[in-house]
Scaffold this active site. Structure first.
Site, PDB file in Angstrom:
ATOM      1  N   CYS A 122       0.794  -1.242   0.000  1.00  0.00           N
ATOM      2  CA  CYS A 122       0.000   0.000   0.000  1.00  0.00           C
ATOM      3  C   CYS A 122       0.825   1.291   0.000  1.00  0.00           C
ATOM      4  CB  CYS A 122      -1.018  -0.013   1.138  1.00  0.00           C
ATOM      5  SG  CYS A 122      -0.334  -0.364   2.755  1.00  0.00           S
ATOM      6  N   CYS A 130      -3.494  -2.623  -0.743  1.00  0.00           N
ATOM      7  CA  CYS A 130      -2.466  -3.573  -0.303  1.00  0.00           C
ATOM      8  C   CYS A 130      -2.246  -4.693  -1.311  1.00  0.00           C
ATOM      9  CB  CYS A 130      -2.854  -4.153   1.057  1.00  0.00           C
ATOM     10  SG  CYS A 130      -3.157  -2.869   2.304  1.00  0.00           S
ATOM     11  N   LYS A 195      -6.096  -9.077  11.331  1.00  0.00           N
ATOM     12  CA  LYS A 195      -5.944  -7.630  11.161  1.00  0.00           C
ATOM     13  C   LYS A 195      -7.286  -7.050  10.768  1.00  0.00           C
ATOM     14  CE  LYS A 195      -3.531  -4.048   8.582  1.00  0.00           C
ATOM     15  NZ  LYS A 195      -2.400  -3.710   7.713  1.00  0.00           N
ATOM     16  N   GLU A 233      -8.934 -17.077  10.591  1.00  0.00           N
ATOM     17  CA  GLU A 233      -7.801 -16.390   9.948  1.00  0.00           C
ATOM     18  C   GLU A 233      -6.471 -16.853  10.552  1.00  0.00           C
ATOM     19  OE1 GLU A 233      -7.073 -14.432   7.574  1.00  0.00           O
ATOM     20  OE2 GLU A 233      -8.901 -13.449   6.901  1.00  0.00           O
ATOM     21  N   LYS A 248      -4.277  -7.208  15.469  1.00  0.00           N
ATOM     22  CA  LYS A 248      -4.115  -5.774  15.241  1.00  0.00           C
ATOM     23  C   LYS A 248      -5.445  -5.148  14.915  1.00  0.00           C
ATOM     24  CE  LYS A 248      -1.919  -2.611  12.065  1.00  0.00           C
ATOM     25  NZ  LYS A 248      -1.305  -2.461  10.780  1.00  0.00           N
ATOM     26  N   TYR A 313       4.462   2.296  19.392  1.00  0.00           N
ATOM     27  CA  TYR A 313       5.177   3.566  19.228  1.00  0.00           C
ATOM     28  C   TYR A 313       5.653   4.092  20.580  1.00  0.00           C
ATOM     29  CZ  TYR A 313       3.056   2.878  14.745  1.00  0.00           C
ATOM     30  OH  TYR A 313       2.687   2.299  13.552  1.00  0.00           O
TER      31      TYR A 313
HETATM   32  C1  PBG Z   1      -0.045  -1.480   5.904  1.00  0.00           C
HETATM   33  C2  PBG Z   1      -0.090  -1.262   7.377  1.00  0.00           C
HETATM   34  C3  PBG Z   1      -0.967  -0.448   8.105  1.00  0.00           C
HETATM   35  C4  PBG Z   1      -0.546  -0.496   9.424  1.00  0.00           C
HETATM   36  C5  PBG Z   1       0.547  -1.356   9.471  1.00  0.00           C
HETATM   37  N1  PBG Z   1       0.789  -1.841   8.199  1.00  0.00           N
HETATM   38  C6  PBG Z   1      -2.072   0.423   7.647  1.00  0.00           C
HETATM   39  C7  PBG Z   1      -3.257  -0.173   7.024  1.00  0.00           C
HETATM   40  O1  PBG Z   1      -3.432  -1.387   6.973  1.00  0.00           O
HETATM   41  O2  PBG Z   1      -4.046   0.620   6.519  1.00  0.00           O
HETATM   42  C8  PBG Z   1      -1.159   0.275  10.565  1.00  0.00           C
HETATM   43  C9  PBG Z   1      -0.233   0.570  11.690  1.00  0.00           C
HETATM   44  C10 PBG Z   1      -0.693   1.619  12.636  1.00  0.00           C
HETATM   45  O3  PBG Z   1      -1.782   2.204  12.530  1.00  0.00           O
HETATM   46  O4  PBG Z   1       0.083   1.896  13.538  1.00  0.00           O
HETATM   47  N2  PBG Z   1      -0.767  -2.550   5.431  1.00  0.00           N
HETATM   48 ZN    ZN Z   2      -1.067  -2.476   3.166  1.00  0.00          ZN
END
Ligand code: PBG
Ligand code: ZN
Length: 324
Positions: A122, A130, A195, A233, A248, A313
Site C-alpha cells: 500500500c 495492499c 488484522k 484467519e 491488530k 510507538y
Molecule cells: C499497511 C499497514 C498499516 C498499518 C501497518 N501496516 C495500515 C493499514 O493497513 O491501513 C497500521 C499501523 C498503525 O496504525 O500503527 N498494510
Molecule cells: Zn497495506
C-alpha cells in the site's frame, strides 16, 4: 472465600506484597519499535499525529535504532516510504528500495538488533491498496507473487523476520515457499493474522502516505464485529507456516488477543497501533490524563490479555520508564 474470612486487601497493603502477587510483568523484551524510513540525508520529518515519531532518512533512522538497542529493545519493525509509486508497487520489491537499503544499513551497523520488515504494497501502489487492483476490486491471487517477491527482497537485504500485513488470502504459504526455495528457510514469518479494518490506523496512513485512493480496505481487512472469524484467519496462517501470529489493533481487540492466546501455541504479537498511541498523547497534551501512567497501564493490559510481544510507538518511552 467470603468476607470477613477472606480480605483481598491483606495482600495489597504494601509494595512488597503487591510485587509478590503481581501476575503480569511488562519488560523491555516485550517491545518492538516501528520505524519509518524515507530517502535523503538528515531528514527528520515529524509525524504530526504521532508526537516523537518521524519519517527518518537512513542516517537518522540508525540513530533512533541505536537508542532503541541501547535501551534493550530487541527488535524494530521497518516501514518504507518510497520516492515513487505505480500500479504494481514495484518499489516494494526493488533490490535498491528504501526498506531494502535501510535493512542493509541497520544490519551492517547494529547486527544484534532484530529487523522485522512490514511486507505490504500500500505505501508503494499509486492507488494505495495492499494488493493489485483490477478495475475497482483487489485481485487476491495476482497480489500473492508481488507480496512474496517483496518478502524475498527483504530477506535478501538481511531482514531477520518478515511480517505480511496485506491480508490477502494465502500469502503466508506463498511467502514461506519463496523463502524456502531461495535458502531463507531460517527467516521466520510474523503474520498480521487477525488484522481488522480499523479507523485506528489513521495517523499511520498519513505517516506512511498509504491511504487508499478509492474505496476502503473492507474487502480484505476484517470486520471489527467478528471474533470467530479471527480464529479461522489465525488457523490458516498457522497452517501456512506462520511462526508468530499478530492481532491488530490491540486495545479494542483484547478479547481477540485472549482467544488467540488460548487456542494456539505459537507466540502472539499485538500491534498497539498509531491511533491508540495518538489518543493517549493527545489526552496527555490536554492535561486530561497522566500519559506515562496510562502508557504503562495500557501495555500491561495488552500483555495481560495474552500478547507475548507488543509492537508499539511507546517502545522507547516504555523502555525508559521500565528502567527508571
Ligand atoms: C499497511 C499497514 C498499516 C498499518 C501497518 N501496516 C495500515 C493499514 O493497513 O491501513 C497500521 C499501523 C498503525 O496504525 O500503527 N498494510
Ligand atoms: Zn497495506
Amino acid at each position: 472465600m467470603l468476607f470477613p474470612d477472606y480480605r483481598p486487601r491483606r495482600l495489597r497493603q504494601n509494595e512488597a506484597f503487591r510485587r509478590m502477587i503481581r501476575e503480569t510483568h511488562l519488560t523491555v523484551d516485550d517491545l518492538i519499535l516501528p520505524l519509518f524510513a524515507i530517502s535523503g540525508q538528515n531528514v527528520r520529518t515529524p509525524i504530526e499525529s504521532m508526537p516523537g515519531h518521524f519519517q527518518l532518512s537512513i542516517d537518522q533512522l540508525i540513530k533512533t535504532a541505536t537508542s532503541a538497542k541501547n535501551l534493550g529493545i530487541p527488535a524494530v519493525m521497518l516501514f518504507g516510504i518510497p520516492d515513487s509509486k505505480d500500479p504494481l508497487g514495484t518499489r516494494a520489491y526493488a533490490a535498491d528500495g528504501i526498506v531494502q537499503t535501510a535493512v542493509r544499513t541497520i544490519k551492517d551497523k547494529l547486527p544484534e538488533l532484530v529487523v522485522i520488515t512490514d511486507v505490504c504494497l500500500c505505501q508503494y501502489t499509486d492507488h494505495g491498496h495492499c494488493g493489485v487492483v483490477e478495475g475497482q476490486t483487489i485481485d487476491n491471487d495476482a497480489s500473492l507473487d508481488l507480496l512474496a517477491r517483496t518478502a524475498l527482497s527483504h530477506a535478501k537485504a538481511g531482514a531477520d523476520m518478515v511480517a505480511p500485513s496485506d491480508m490477502m488470502d494465502g500469502r503466508v504459504a506463498e511467502i514461506r515457499n519463496i523463502l524456502d526455495e531461495n535458502n531463507f528457510s531460517q527467516v521466520p514469518i510474523m503474520s498480521y493474522a487477525a488484522k481488522y479494518c480499523s479507523a485506528y490506523y489513521g495517523p499511520f496512513r498519513s505517516a506512511a502516505d498509504s491511504a487508499p485512493q478509492f474505496g476502503d480496505r473492507r474487502t480484505y481487512q476484517m470486520d471489527p464485529a467478528n471474533a470467530m472469524e479471527a480464529i479461522r484467519e489465525v488457523s490458516m496462517d498457522v497452517e501456512e507456516g506462520a511462526d508468530i501470529v499478530m492481532v491488530k489493533p490491540a486495545l479494542a481487540y483484547l478479547d481477540i488477543i485472549c482467544r488467540v492466546r488460548e487456542e494456539f501455541d505459537l507466540p502472539v504479537a499485538a500491534y498497539n497501533v498509531s491511533g491508540e498511541f495518538a489518543m493517549i498523547k493527545a489526552a496527555e497534551k490536554m492535561g486530561w490524563i497522566d500519559g506515562p501512567k496510562v502508557m504503562l497501564e495500557t501495555l500491561t493490559a495488552i500483555k495481560r490479555s495474552g500478547a507475548d510481544m507488543i509492537l508499539t510507538y511507546f517502545a522507547i518511552d516504555a523502555a525508559k520508564a521500565l528502567k527508571a
